[in-house]
Design a protein around this motif. Structure first.
Motif, PDB file in Angstrom:
ATOM      1  N   GLN A  23      17.309  39.727  64.168  1.00  0.00           N
ATOM      2  CA  GLN A  23      16.144  39.227  63.423  1.00  0.00           C
ATOM      3  C   GLN A  23      16.653  38.279  62.332  1.00  0.00           C
ATOM      4  N   CYS A  24      17.182  38.829  61.239  1.00  0.00           N
ATOM      5  CA  CYS A  24      17.648  37.931  60.170  1.00  0.00           C
ATOM      6  C   CYS A  24      18.977  37.279  60.513  1.00  0.00           C
ATOM      7  N   GLY A  25      19.773  37.922  61.365  1.00  0.00           N
ATOM      8  CA  GLY A  25      21.042  37.345  61.795  1.00  0.00           C
ATOM      9  C   GLY A  25      22.234  37.669  60.908  1.00  0.00           C
ATOM     10  N   TYR A  26      22.002  38.375  59.810  1.00  0.00           N
ATOM     11  CA  TYR A  26      23.106  38.609  58.867  1.00  0.00           C
ATOM     12  C   TYR A  26      24.224  39.446  59.488  1.00  0.00           C
ATOM     13  N   CYS A  27      23.843  40.445  60.261  1.00  0.00           N
ATOM     14  CA  CYS A  27      24.858  41.324  60.862  1.00  0.00           C
ATOM     15  C   CYS A  27      25.452  40.743  62.138  1.00  0.00           C
ATOM     16  N   THR A  28      24.836  39.679  62.665  1.00  0.00           N
ATOM     17  CA  THR A  28      25.111  39.246  64.032  1.00  0.00           C
ATOM     18  C   THR A  28      26.561  38.821  64.300  1.00  0.00           C
ATOM     19  N   ILE A  31      26.099  48.227  61.443  1.00  0.00           N
ATOM     20  CA  ILE A  31      24.725  48.518  61.037  1.00  0.00           C
ATOM     21  C   ILE A  31      23.868  47.252  61.136  1.00  0.00           C
ATOM     22  N   CYS A  32      22.657  47.414  61.656  1.00  0.00           N
ATOM     23  CA  CYS A  32      21.682  46.314  61.657  1.00  0.00           C
ATOM     24  C   CYS A  32      20.469  46.789  60.876  1.00  0.00           C
ATOM     25  N   ARG A  33      20.281  46.194  59.720  1.00  0.00           N
ATOM     26  CA  ARG A  33      19.162  46.622  58.876  1.00  0.00           C
ATOM     27  C   ARG A  33      17.821  46.213  59.475  1.00  0.00           C
ATOM     28  N   CYS A  34      17.834  45.250  60.390  1.00  0.00           N
ATOM     29  CA  CYS A  34      16.597  44.835  61.049  1.00  0.00           C
ATOM     30  C   CYS A  34      16.284  45.704  62.264  1.00  0.00           C
ATOM     31  N   GLY A  35      17.207  46.574  62.637  1.00  0.00           N
ATOM     32  CA  GLY A  35      16.952  47.481  63.751  1.00  0.00           C
ATOM     33  C   GLY A  35      16.905  46.814  65.106  1.00  0.00           C
TER      34      GLY A  35
HETATM   35 FE1  FES Z   1      19.143  41.501  60.384  1.00  0.00          FE
HETATM   36 FE2  FES Z   1      20.872  42.767  61.957  1.00  0.00          FE
HETATM   37  S1  FES Z   1      19.565  41.118  62.493  1.00  0.00           S
HETATM   38  S2  FES Z   1      20.638  42.958  59.819  1.00  0.00           S
END
Ligand code: FES
Ligand code: FES
Length: 204
Positions: free
Chosen positions: A146-151, A181-185
């Motif tokens: 989703q947000c891509g931060y963990c990607t 961990i993916c905070r966006c699930g």
């Molecule tokens: Fe947002 Fe994983 S896509 S934290």
């Protein structure tokens, strides 16, 4: 000081996945020039300066670094390789995952001095001449973010998960990706992406 990632804020998340990783490669890979520039940066007072020589995404690199620096900080702040993210800085989220000699590590917990003589691979170095890495493509195909931060960390861990032989079942994948961990699930898409890419990586 503005975060180097701010320039990506107006780009859609699909564009980030499709081009962010690629643009990062092409935008970064005068790493030698960056290293030359960063070697002229003053090192912090009271630190011990250490010389490190290593391979970064297939390129030889030599740097004078603060002996206390983490691999993550060296990558982001000295080399401009901002794909690996600082999520927790405590080894708990996996956002900073990179490969050292082909094995995944939490770069926030790895001393930069310890990569001397080793081969470091980051998200910026995994695509090939013929396009995205199969794991990058699979993340796009399954909309595994989703947000891509963990990607970037997810993808580096996912490639390692496959190469370690832990991607034969969804349960196995979930177990061996549990450090990311993916905070966006986005876990359902992530598992599906790994299942798709695994055969291509195993064959490779
Ligand atoms: Fe947002 Fe994983 S896509 S934290
Ligand atoms: Fe390294 Fe969270 S930033 S594990």
């Amino acid at each position: 000081m503005s975060d180097p990632d701010d320039r990506f804020l107006e780009i859609t998340r699909r564009q980030v996945l499709e081009t962010g990783m690629v643009v990062t490669v092409s935008g970064i890979l005068p790493v030698t020039a960056l290293a030359q520039a960063s070697n002229s940066q003053p090192l912090p007072e009271n630190g011990v300066t250490v010389q490190v020589s290593f391979q970064i995404n297939g390129h030889p690199m030599a740097l004078d670094i603060d002996g206390r620096a983490s691999l993550l900080d060296m990558l982001r702040e000295r080399l401009g390789l901002v794909g690996a993210k600082k999520g927790c800085d405590h080894g708990q989220c996996g956002a900073c995952t990179v490969h050292v000699d082909g094995r995944r590590v939490a770069s926030c917990l790895t001393l930069a001095a310890k990569v001397d003589g080793r081969e470091v691979t980051t998200i910026e170095g995994i695509d090939g001449a013929d396009g995205l890495h199969p794991m990058q493509q699979a993340f796009i195909d399954h909309d595994a973010l989703q947000c891509g931060y963990c990607t970037p960390g997810q993808i580096m861990a996912a490639i390692a998960c496959v190469k370690e032989g832990h991607a034969s079942t969804p349960e196995d994948i979930r177990e061996y990706m549990s450090g990311n961990i993916c905070r966006c699930g986005a876990y359902v898409g992530i598992v599906a992406a790994i299942e798709q890419a695994a055969p291509q990586i195993e064959r490779g």
